[in-house]
Write a protein that holds these residues in place. Structure first.
Motif, PDB file in Angstrom:
ATOM      1  N   SER A  10     -56.019 -16.898  40.167  1.00  0.00           N
ATOM      2  CA  SER A  10     -55.762 -18.132  39.409  1.00  0.00           C
ATOM      3  C   SER A  10     -56.522 -18.152  38.096  1.00  0.00           C
ATOM      4  CB  SER A  10     -56.112 -19.369  40.244  1.00  0.00           C
ATOM      5  OG  SER A  10     -57.491 -19.423  40.506  1.00  0.00           O
ATOM      6  N   SER A  14     -54.813 -18.178  34.392  1.00  0.00           N
ATOM      7  CA  SER A  14     -55.111 -19.329  33.536  1.00  0.00           C
ATOM      8  C   SER A  14     -55.601 -18.941  32.155  1.00  0.00           C
ATOM      9  CB  SER A  14     -56.168 -20.222  34.196  1.00  0.00           C
ATOM     10  OG  SER A  14     -57.452 -19.624  34.091  1.00  0.00           O
ATOM     11  N   ALA A  16     -58.750 -18.371  31.559  1.00  0.00           N
ATOM     12  CA  ALA A  16     -60.069 -18.981  31.430  1.00  0.00           C
ATOM     13  C   ALA A  16     -61.107 -17.999  30.889  1.00  0.00           C
ATOM     14  CB  ALA A  16     -60.530 -19.551  32.768  1.00  0.00           C
ATOM     15  N   ASP A  33     -56.246 -30.667  27.468  1.00  0.00           N
ATOM     16  CA  ASP A  33     -55.436 -29.773  28.304  1.00  0.00           C
ATOM     17  C   ASP A  33     -54.032 -30.361  28.380  1.00  0.00           C
ATOM     18  OD1 ASP A  33     -54.431 -27.934  30.105  1.00  0.00           O
ATOM     19  OD2 ASP A  33     -55.495 -28.761  31.828  1.00  0.00           O
ATOM     20  N   THR A  36     -51.429 -30.409  32.083  1.00  0.00           N
ATOM     21  CA  THR A  36     -52.556 -30.158  32.985  1.00  0.00           C
ATOM     22  C   THR A  36     -52.163 -29.980  34.444  1.00  0.00           C
ATOM     23  OG1 THR A  36     -54.841 -30.815  33.368  1.00  0.00           O
ATOM     24  CG2 THR A  36     -53.205 -32.542  33.525  1.00  0.00           C
ATOM     25  N   SER A  40     -55.971 -27.442  37.460  1.00  0.00           N
ATOM     26  CA  SER A  40     -56.537 -26.127  37.776  1.00  0.00           C
ATOM     27  C   SER A  40     -57.243 -25.489  36.574  1.00  0.00           C
ATOM     28  CB  SER A  40     -55.458 -25.171  38.274  1.00  0.00           C
ATOM     29  OG  SER A  40     -54.912 -25.653  39.471  1.00  0.00           O
ATOM     30  N   PHE A  41     -56.651 -25.626  35.406  1.00  0.00           N
ATOM     31  CA  PHE A  41     -57.276 -25.045  34.214  1.00  0.00           C
ATOM     32  C   PHE A  41     -58.610 -25.730  33.913  1.00  0.00           C
ATOM     33  CE2 PHE A  41     -57.848 -24.729  29.590  1.00  0.00           C
ATOM     34  CZ  PHE A  41     -57.898 -23.350  29.475  1.00  0.00           C
ATOM     35  N   ASN A  44     -61.217 -24.492  36.268  1.00  0.00           N
ATOM     36  CA  ASN A  44     -61.739 -23.184  35.879  1.00  0.00           C
ATOM     37  C   ASN A  44     -62.697 -23.292  34.697  1.00  0.00           C
ATOM     38  OD1 ASN A  44     -60.520 -21.572  37.850  1.00  0.00           O
ATOM     39  ND2 ASN A  44     -58.598 -21.574  36.744  1.00  0.00           N
TER      40      ASN A  44
END
Length: 82
Positions: A10, A14, A16, A33, A36, A40-41, A44
Motif C-alpha cells: 500500500s 501510494s 508515500a 489530499d 482521499t 490511506s494516503f 501513510n
C-alpha cells in the motif's frame, strides 16, 4: 532508506516514499489530499512522521470520509465532501 516506513504494497502504490523524500526537509505547512477515499494516503504520511500544520482530505463520498474520520482523532486532520 532506513528513515522511511516499511515498503509495504500500500505504501509503494501510494507514492508515500517519494513524497516523503520531497517533504522531509519541510517543517509545518498544510497538506491537501484530493480524492482521499478512506484516508490511506494520509495514514501513510502520518507514519512518515512528517511535521504538518494541518491535513485536509477531500472526496465526493461522505461514506468513505466517515471511514477516514474514524481513523484520525488528530485535531489537525479534517475531511470535507466536495
Amino acid at each position: 532508506m532506513q528513515d522511511l516506513l516499511p515498503l509495504t504494497p500500500s505504501v509503494e502504490v501510494s507514492g508515500a516514499h517519494e513524497i516523503y523524500q520531497s517533504l522531509k526537509q519541510l517543517s509545518g505547512g498544510r497538506i491537501l489530499d484530493v480524492g482521499t477515499h478512506c484516508g490511506s494516503f494520509i495514514e501513510n504520511l502520518c507514519k512518515c512522521q512528517i511535521t504538518f500544520d494541518s491535513i485536509i482530505g477531500i472526496d465526493i463520498s461522505e461514506e468513505y470520509l466517515n471511514v477516514a474520520r474514524k481513523k484520525f482523532t488528530n485535531e489537525h486532520v479534517s475531511f470535507q465532501v466536495m
